[in-house]
Design a protein around this motif. Structure first.
Motif, PDB file in Angstrom:
ATOM      1  N   LEU A  60       0.816  -1.224   0.000  1.00 20.78           N
ATOM      2  CA  LEU A  60       0.000   0.000   0.000  1.00 20.78           C
ATOM      3  C   LEU A  60       0.849   1.273   0.000  1.00 20.78           C
ATOM      4  CD1 LEU A  60      -2.919  -0.946   2.410  1.00 20.78           C
ATOM      5  CD2 LEU A  60      -3.121  -0.330  -0.011  1.00 20.78           C
ATOM      6  N   LYS A  61       2.066   1.188   0.490  1.00 28.18           N
ATOM      7  CA  LYS A  61       2.956   2.358   0.525  1.00 28.18           C
ATOM      8  C   LYS A  61       3.689   2.583  -0.802  1.00 28.18           C
ATOM      9  CE  LYS A  61       3.823   1.721   5.487  1.00 28.18           C
ATOM     10  NZ  LYS A  61       4.846   1.327   6.500  1.00 28.18           N
ATOM     11  N   MET A  62       3.578   1.636  -1.708  1.00 32.02           N
ATOM     12  CA  MET A  62       4.297   1.723  -2.975  1.00 32.02           C
ATOM     13  C   MET A  62       3.640   2.731  -3.919  1.00 32.02           C
ATOM     14  SD  MET A  62       5.156  -2.320  -3.631  1.00 32.02           S
ATOM     15  CE  MET A  62       6.284  -3.206  -2.555  1.00 32.02           C
ATOM     16  N   GLU A  63       4.431   3.198  -4.884  1.00 31.65           N
ATOM     17  CA  GLU A  63       3.932   4.171  -5.855  1.00 31.65           C
ATOM     18  C   GLU A  63       3.689   3.573  -7.230  1.00 31.65           C
ATOM     19  OE1 GLU A  63       6.868   7.241  -5.860  1.00 31.65           O
ATOM     20  OE2 GLU A  63       6.191   8.115  -3.959  1.00 31.65           O
ATOM     21  N   HIS A  64       4.554   2.642  -7.658  1.00 31.47           N
ATOM     22  CA  HIS A  64       4.461   2.136  -9.029  1.00 31.47           C
ATOM     23  C   HIS A  64       4.807   0.653  -9.060  1.00 31.47           C
ATOM     24  CE1 HIS A  64       5.265   3.135 -13.579  1.00 31.47           C
ATOM     25  NE2 HIS A  64       4.322   2.235 -13.409  1.00 31.47           N
ATOM     26  N   ILE A  65       3.851  -0.144  -9.540  1.00 32.50           N
ATOM     27  CA  ILE A  65       4.018  -1.584  -9.678  1.00 32.50           C
ATOM     28  C   ILE A  65       3.928  -1.953 -11.151  1.00 32.50           C
ATOM     29  CG2 ILE A  65       2.971  -3.842  -9.178  1.00 32.50           C
ATOM     30  CD1 ILE A  65       1.940  -2.651  -6.543  1.00 32.50           C
ATOM     31  N   ILE A  66       4.791  -2.856 -11.595  1.00 33.46           N
ATOM     32  CA  ILE A  66       4.707  -3.348 -12.970  1.00 33.46           C
ATOM     33  C   ILE A  66       4.444  -4.843 -12.949  1.00 33.46           C
ATOM     34  CG2 ILE A  66       7.215  -3.667 -13.185  1.00 33.46           C
ATOM     35  CD1 ILE A  66       6.868  -2.890 -16.168  1.00 33.46           C
ATOM     36  N   VAL A  67       3.561  -5.298 -13.837  1.00 33.49           N
ATOM     37  CA  VAL A  67       3.230  -6.713 -13.985  1.00 33.49           C
ATOM     38  C   VAL A  67       3.686  -7.143 -15.372  1.00 33.49           C
ATOM     39  CG1 VAL A  67       1.412  -8.451 -13.995  1.00 33.49           C
ATOM     40  CG2 VAL A  67       1.236  -6.481 -12.446  1.00 33.49           C
ATOM     41  N   LEU A  68       4.676  -8.012 -15.422  1.00 35.56           N
ATOM     42  CA  LEU A  68       5.156  -8.554 -16.698  1.00 35.56           C
ATOM     43  C   LEU A  68       4.436  -9.874 -16.949  1.00 35.56           C
ATOM     44  CD1 LEU A  68       9.007  -7.910 -16.265  1.00 35.56           C
ATOM     45  CD2 LEU A  68       7.315  -6.450 -17.403  1.00 35.56           C
TER      46      LEU A  68
END
Length: 226
Positions: free
Chosen positions: A71-79
């Motif tokens: 929840l504290k993250m800003e940017h997630i990428i799903v490959l």
């Protein structure tokens, strides 16, 4: 009438899987949408591609990382997006509000994901149709979490385990960033492949751990940048 059919199919799926859509794809070959145990899943010819067991596998990885941490993250990428089950876990269960970038090589599978799983209704999601290897080479962004979930039916592309790709994905992590890598182990060769991947981790910069035998044949690898 449509609503009644929907309810009946869902109920009967607890007894027997009910296929509602089949489609050929030049990339993913055979794709099927099926009601199974009351839930809609996306499958290839020999394995689950999204929702069902795959959603449980990746959810276990996310739970191991910690929902509060995510929840504290800003940017997630799903490959490897497929039907987008891990994205649904992030947005609907964890309530992640930051940016999500999904990279998927197969445009046909994204059409299915939009039609059956409403992936295009997720406001903080950007879908990029591209080869994951090419995207990783080109992107200028850094990410808090990189989820790698790339399969061609029951096989995994060799590039995922090459040292160059491993180093490049690690380079794309922000400070304290995390890689969640879903792998399938069907043979001793696959087990050795995973062992070699872990041996190549620079332990001065990253911690590595595994969650073995999730749903029988899957092993999750988690790398965390120190």
């Amino acid at each position: 009438m449509g609503k009644i059919n929907f309810v009946l199919k869902r109920l009967f799926s607890y007894i027997i899987p009910i296929n509602i859509h089949k489609q050929k794809s030049s990339v993913s070959k055979n794709l099927e949408i099926t009601w199974t145990n009351g839930e809609l899943v996306l499958d290839s010819k020999n394995t689950n591609y999204s929702y069902g067991s795959l959603q449980r596998i990746l959810r276990k990885g996310l739970d191991s990382i910690g929902f509060k941490t995510i929840l504290k993250m800003e940017h997630i990428i799903v490959l490897g997006v497929a039907g987008g089950s891990v994205i649904k876990t992030l947005t609907e269960e964890i309530k992640f509000k930051g940016r999500i970038t999904g990279v998927e090589i197969d445009p046909e599978i994204i059409k299915i994901a939009n039609s059956y799983f409403n992936l295009d209704k997720i406001s903080n999601l950007e879908i990029v149709i591209d080869d994951a290897f090419e995207f990783v080479l080109k992107t200028k962004n850094k990410y808090d979490l990189i989820i790698i979930d790339i399969f061609q039916d029951t096989t995994m592309p060799n590039f995922l385990f090459e040292e160059f790709f491993q180093n490049r994905t690690c380079f794309l992590l922000k400070d304290k960033g995390i890689i969640l890598f879903n792998t399938m182990c069907l043979s001793d060769k696959d087990n050795l492949r995973n062992k070699k991947y872990l041996e190549n981790v620079n332990t001065e910069l990253y911690t590595a751990r595994t969650i073995p035998r999730v749903e029988e044949h899957n092993e999750l690898i988690i790398l965390e940048k120190k």
